[in-house]
Write a protein that holds these residues in place. Structure first.
Motif, short mmCIF file in Angstrom:
data_model
loop_
_atom_site.label_atom_id
_atom_site.label_comp_id
_atom_site.label_asym_id
_atom_site.label_seq_id
_atom_site.Cartn_x
_atom_site.Cartn_y
_atom_site.Cartn_z
N SER A 272 -7.97 8.03 -2.37
CA SER A 272 -8.07 6.99 -3.40
C SER A 272 -7.67 7.53 -4.77
O SER A 272 -8.00 8.68 -5.10
CB SER A 272 -9.51 6.45 -3.47
N ASP A 273 -6.97 6.68 -5.57
CA ASP A 273 -6.63 7.03 -6.96
C ASP A 273 -7.58 6.35 -7.95
O ASP A 273 -7.48 6.62 -9.14
CB ASP A 273 -5.19 6.59 -7.27
N PRO B 275 -1.53 2.91 3.59
CA PRO B 275 -1.91 2.80 5.01
C PRO B 275 -2.30 4.13 5.64
O PRO B 275 -3.18 4.17 6.50
CB PRO B 275 -0.66 2.21 5.67
N ALA B 276 -1.65 5.22 5.20
CA ALA B 276 -2.01 6.52 5.78
C ALA B 276 -3.44 6.88 5.42
O ALA B 276 -4.20 7.40 6.26
CB ALA B 276 -1.06 7.60 5.28
N ALA B 277 -3.84 6.60 4.18
CA ALA B 277 -5.23 6.86 3.78
C ALA B 277 -6.19 5.97 4.56
O ALA B 277 -7.27 6.40 4.98
CB ALA B 277 -5.38 6.64 2.28
N ALA B 278 -5.80 4.71 4.78
CA ALA B 278 -6.63 3.80 5.55
C ALA B 278 -6.80 4.30 6.98
O ALA B 278 -7.91 4.24 7.56
CB ALA B 278 -6.04 2.39 5.54
N ASP B 279 -5.72 4.79 7.59
CA ASP B 279 -5.81 5.32 8.94
C ASP B 279 -6.73 6.53 9.00
O ASP B 279 -7.50 6.70 9.95
CB ASP B 279 -4.43 5.68 9.47
N PRO C 259 -10.89 2.32 -3.37
CA PRO C 259 -9.69 1.58 -2.97
C PRO C 259 -8.71 2.58 -2.33
O PRO C 259 -8.32 3.57 -2.96
CB PRO C 259 -9.16 1.02 -4.28
N LEU C 260 -8.34 2.35 -1.11
CA LEU C 260 -7.53 3.32 -0.37
C LEU C 260 -6.09 3.25 -0.83
O LEU C 260 -5.52 2.17 -1.03
CB LEU C 260 -7.65 3.07 1.13
N ARG C 261 -5.49 4.42 -1.00
CA ARG C 261 -4.20 4.56 -1.66
C ARG C 261 -3.08 3.87 -0.88
O ARG C 261 -2.22 3.21 -1.47
CB ARG C 261 -3.89 6.05 -1.82
#
Length: 994
Positions: free
Chosen positions: A124-125, A198-202, A194-196
């Motif tokens: 997250s940023d 799709p890779a962060a979400a995965d 807040p996830l940066r």
């Protein structure tokens, strides 16, 4: 005050201090950026969830309440709400500093040095934290970049880094912070990420899916974790009422052991400053009651990449390398390996002392270096730790060290019986004695055969041994061969093989005189029979070597009478046949004269053999009281003689008999005769069954003796041939020893049976006298009385005997019998003895048999030479045997000695056609002479080179029959020549000859 309320975390003041430090020192900016990048992209990347859980656990511990954490992934945002102490200004400063921690000095806190929260920048940023009070703080990569860009001193650094900035260094007060109540009213703090991309979400999705019991075990302050993913909520909860030392999560009980303490200063010399400021160590082992539930990696305290393939989960404050994935080498790690091993041993001591404990003992194969070091340290300690339950003689149980323990590979019932006073330190039944962990614990394993050896000197009552045999009934018999067995006489012997187990009706006490080894009746068990003990029926007792030894030594025994009675009782009970056990004949028995005799040298009082034997025979008469007590049948079965004694043996080599085995009169000569009948044997032949009548040389009354020999059971020893088995597997019949002996002794009216013939053997008339009557033909034939010339010639030496009798001038032989005998000599069976040329032969001289020198005799091989041989001794056989007979006897053929030259002149004439009705192959012509003169002698016919010279019809008929090979038809041809019209009648008569 208003500023304080608007910015309770003092974010602005902290932000200003950091910006001033960056402006004054771009190197400080560079250091912060590098540190955060290391956290975001290094070892913390895979630990986002764990680091959030650590913060929640610290908050719960600070507030002294059971920690709860809810993790939710919603629309690309990760939310983490927790109970416990709320976030304060010191906490924000710690989260933003990357170097300081508000938990300094707290040995129980899980998070350390404030660096754990830095993991969030990996996904997250724009991380943010909100509290129940409505305040919040956040961090922003965008806003940090804007502020940093306003510092001229950082222009080069931002350009060099592509405007990458340390997100967590500048906190911002949030006017609209996230609210914990959105995830539950009980929560005090919430983190919003807040996830940066799709890779962060995965990445987050995977970590949420992998969240399990290890999280609660690593963070004891957490009592419950809820994971919300894709609308489904999964709960991990530690049961609050679990017994001390255990944690129950999702129904799985985890047995735990904890240890902690202060780290010696010398072990921290090579560690970072912040670690030296908190010199505490802590570890926890957690063992699930469901195998395979423990994570196969070290938790330090969060999961690492160090494999740890032990059945329990280890959570320990091992120093980590900069990648936060592996344990850092050094003395501190070695110190903690030893502490972990000590705690693991304590964990094993807390486990119930049951066989499953062995599965917790580390094996020799490690998953990695740290795993290997911990295993070695544990295994070094285990032999000195009392872990194994051992039964005491009083029935209680205590824990013993492995080296003080023995495991026996035996059935459970046997282990239970041996526990306590028999084998101190014996591991209870049910423990797997071949489990490798027992060796690691130092347990001595005793194989079943070793156990048997260990029992050799054990003193126990017979009933106890019976219980032991019952317990061992299902064990492998190959290890029980030396099993101790109590005997009826009080001895304890090794090995059941050959021991006697009394059956119904057999009392060991009745056989004390025989020195038998009877199993004590109270110890008898079927297992002993499987191991070679013999059920002691009368026959089995007689087969015991001790009985035979007692019989053999009975003659010299101090008290032979008890031995005799015991053996005779067994013989009577066994119902033995006479001669079935030949060695019983050595049993010492009293005779009626009070002297001891071997049973085989005693006769029954009413034995018909008594008057048959000579006065000098060694036989005595058995004492009458023995006959009365044991009966005649038992005495005869033991070797006492009612009639002739028989020798019976199996598998006897003829070579043994040539060496004088069985002490039979002439036995060696009989064996040599057998070998002579079977020439070319490289290996001595075998007699599968050998039966012989002994003591024949002691007979004085042969007529009475033969009458006894002619009736069963001894009759078979005379009339049945001995079957000899050759090395090639062929069974050849030969005369039995008894028949062979009788045939060579003057047992028939003072004559040898071989010198006599049956009256029906007419071809031997004059050469052999007729045997006397009174005995049946089969018996006489077996004795050697001659039944035919063919049988005589089939025997070894039979042909030589016949030639000798033919050459005896005191014998008479008719001419027709003589021709039959010469022909029989040439018809001997294949393999018969070769004929030896005699010095004298019986020949026909001018029509009468006469014994002449062999050199003067001729074998007549051509009938047309007879007129030329007047006064010449002729050996006459069938015309087609003459050459063979001459060769065999080395005699001259008449045709070789007489020229037979035709000296008269004749006229060639056609053979009358009528002859062809009898001789289809007759020549077309012959030479007619009147008269025919051969060698100066008038003759009727002569055949020379296929040509017939003849004088008259009789001579022509003989000559034509000879040259056509139809010599038996000579008389029919002569009749046809004399009266051709009688041909049909003559042919009809000839047909009747068939």
């Amino acid at each position: 005050m208003a500023d304080r309320e608007h910015d309770p975390f003092e974010a602005a003041a902290l932000r200003e201090r950091v910006l001033r430090a960056w402006a004054e020192s771009p190197a400080r900016f560079r250091e912060d950026a590098n540190a955060e990048e290391d956290h975001a992209l290094g070892g913390y990347r895979d630990r986002v969830i764990v680091e959030l859980a650590q913060n929640a656990a610290d908050a719960a511990a600070a507030a002294g309440v059971p920690g709860r954490l809810r993790l939710a992934l919603r629309d690309g945002v990760l939310l983490a709400a927790n109970t416990g102490a709320p976030l304060d200004a010191a906490g924000v400063a710690a989260l933003s500093s990357l170097r300081a921690s508000a938990k300094r000095g707290d040995a129980a806190a899980a998070g350390r040095f404030g660096v754990g929260f830095a993991a969030v920048v990996a996904v997250s940023d724009e991380p943010a934290i909100g509290t129940r009070s409505g305040t919040g703080v956040g961090w922003s990569a965008r806003r940090t970049r804007e502020l940093a860009a306003g510092l001229p001193s950082l222009a080069g650094e931002l350009d060099h880094r592509g405007f990458h900035v340390p997100v967590l260094r500048l906190p911002f007060a949030l006017p609209d912070p996230p609210r914990p109540g959105e995830l539950g009213a009980e929560f005090e703090t919430v983190v919003r990420l807040p996830l940066r991309d799709p890779a962060a979400a995965d990445l987050v999705r995977r970590q949420l899916a992998e969240t399990g019991p290890a999280l609660l075990l690593a963070l004891p302050a957490l009592a419950r974790v809820d994971v919300e993913l894709d609308g489904a909520v999964r709960t991990l909860e530690a049961e609050p009422d679990a017994p001390s030392g255990t944690v129950v999560i999702d129904g799985v009980r985890w047995r735990t052991v904890e240890a902690h303490g202060e780290i010696p200063a010398e072990l921290l010399a090579d560690r970072p400053t912040e670690e030296r400021a908190r010199p505490y160590w802590r570890l926890r082992w957690a063992l699930p009651d469901v195998p395979g539930r423990a994570a196969a990696v070290l938790h330090a305290p969060t999961p690492s990449d160090e494999p740890l393939d032990l059945p329990a989960l280890l959570i320990a404050s091992f120093p980590l390398a900069p990648d936060r994935r592996h344990v850092a080498p050094g003395p501190l790690t070695g110190f903690l390996v030893e502490r972990a091993a000590e705690a693991y041993v304590e964990l094993l001591r807390a486990v119930p002392p049951e066989p499953g404990l062995l599965d917790l003992v580390p094996g020799p194969v490690a998953a990695g270096e740290l795993d290997a070091r911990i295993r070695r340290a544990v295994l070094d300690r285990l032999p000195g730790v009392p872990l194994l339950p051992i039964a005491a003689p009083d029935g209680t149980s205590a824990l013993f060290r492995g080296p003080d323990t023995v495991a026996v590979d035996a059935p459970a019932a046997a282990v239970d019986l041996l526990a306590g006073s028999v084998l101190p330190g014996l591991l209870p039944a049910g423990w797997p004695v071949r489990h490798p962990a027992l060796a690691a614990l130092g347990v001595r394993r005793l194989e079943l055969a070793d156990l048997v050896d260990a029992l050799a000197g054990l003193e126990r009552p017979p009933g106890w041994w019976h219980r032991l045999y019952e317990a061992l009934a299902g064990a492998r018999t190959d290890a029980l061969g030396a099993l101790p067995v109590p005997l009826a006489d009080g001895r304890l012997v090794r090995g059941p093989r050959g021991l006697l187990v009394g059956t119904e009706g057999v009392d060991p006490a009745d056989h004390d005189a025989l020195g038998l080894r009877f199993v004590h009746p109270q110890a008898a068990h079927p297992l002993l029979a499987r191991l070679g003990a013999v059920p002691a029926g009368p026959r089995a007792v007689l087969a015991d070597p001790a009985v035979r030894a007692a019989v053999t030594g009975s003659y010299d025994a101090e008290e032979p009478e008890p031995i005799a009675h015991a053996v005779l009782d067994l013989v009577a009970a066994a119902g033995l046949d006479p001669g079935e056990l030949p060695w019983l004949a050595e049993l010492a028995l009293p005779g009626d004269d009070g002297e001891l005799y071997p049973a085989g040298e005693l006769l029954l009082p009413d034995s018909p053999l008594r008057p048959v034997m000579g006065d000098d025979s060694p036989f005595g008469v058995v004492a009458a009281d023995l006959v009365e007590r044991h009966g005649a049948d038992a005495l005869v079965a033991a070797g006492v003689l009612r009639g002739f004694a028989l020798v019976r043996e199996h598998e006897v080599s003829v070579a043994d008999l040539t060496d004088g085995a069985f002490d039979l009169d002439g036995g060696e000569e009989w064996a040599e005769d057998v070998l002579a009948r079977l020439p070319g044997q490289d290996v001595p032949p075998l007699l599968p069954e050998f039966t012989a009548v002994r003591d024949l040389e002691l007979v004085a009354d042969w007529p009475a003796a033969l009458a006894l020999l002619a009736v069963p059971p001894v009759r078979a020893a005379v009339v049945e041939p001995a079957g000899v088995l050759t090395a090639g597997g062929r069974r050849a019949p030969v005369p039995s020893y008894t028949a062979w002996w009788l045939a060579r002794e003057p047992v028939l009216a003072g004559r040898r049976p071989a010198e006599l013939r049956f009256a029906a053997a007419r071809e031997l008339a004059g050469l052999y006298d007729v045997a006397p009557g009174g005995l049946d033909p089969e018996f006489l034939r077996a004795l050697g009385v001659r039944a035919s010339a063919a049988e005589l010639l089939a025997e070894p030496g039979g042909a030589a005997e016949l030639l000798a009798r033919l050459a005896d001038p005191d014998r008479t032989v008719s001419r027709d019998r003589l021709r039959e005998l010469w022909t029989a000599l040439t018809d001997r069976p294949p393999g018969a003895d070769p004929l030896r040329p005699p010095e004298r032969v019986r020949a026909v001289v001018d029509g009468a048999p006469e014994v002449v020198a062999a050199a003067d005799a001729l074998v007549l091989d051509r009938p047309d030479l007879l007129p030329l041989l007047a006064g010449q001794p002729l050996v006459l056989a069938a015309y087609d045997r003459s050459e063979e007979l001459a060769d065999a006897l080395d005699l001259q053929l008449a045709s070789d000695e007489v020229p037979g030259e035709v000296v008269s002149r004749g006229v060639e004439r056609p053979v009358p056609p009528v002859v062809r009705a009898v001789l289809p192959d007759a020549p077309g012509t012959y030479v007619a002479h009147d008269p025919l003169v051969v060698d100066g002698v008038t003759a009727g016919w002569r055949a020379v080179g296929g040509t017939v010279h003849a004088s008259g019809a009789e001579g022509l008929a003989r000559g034509l029959a000879w040259v056509t090979g139809r010599w038996p038809d000579r008389l029919l041809v002569a009749a046809v020549l004399r009266d051709p019209g009688a041909l049909p009648d003559l042919l009809a008569e000839a047909d009747l000859d068939l």
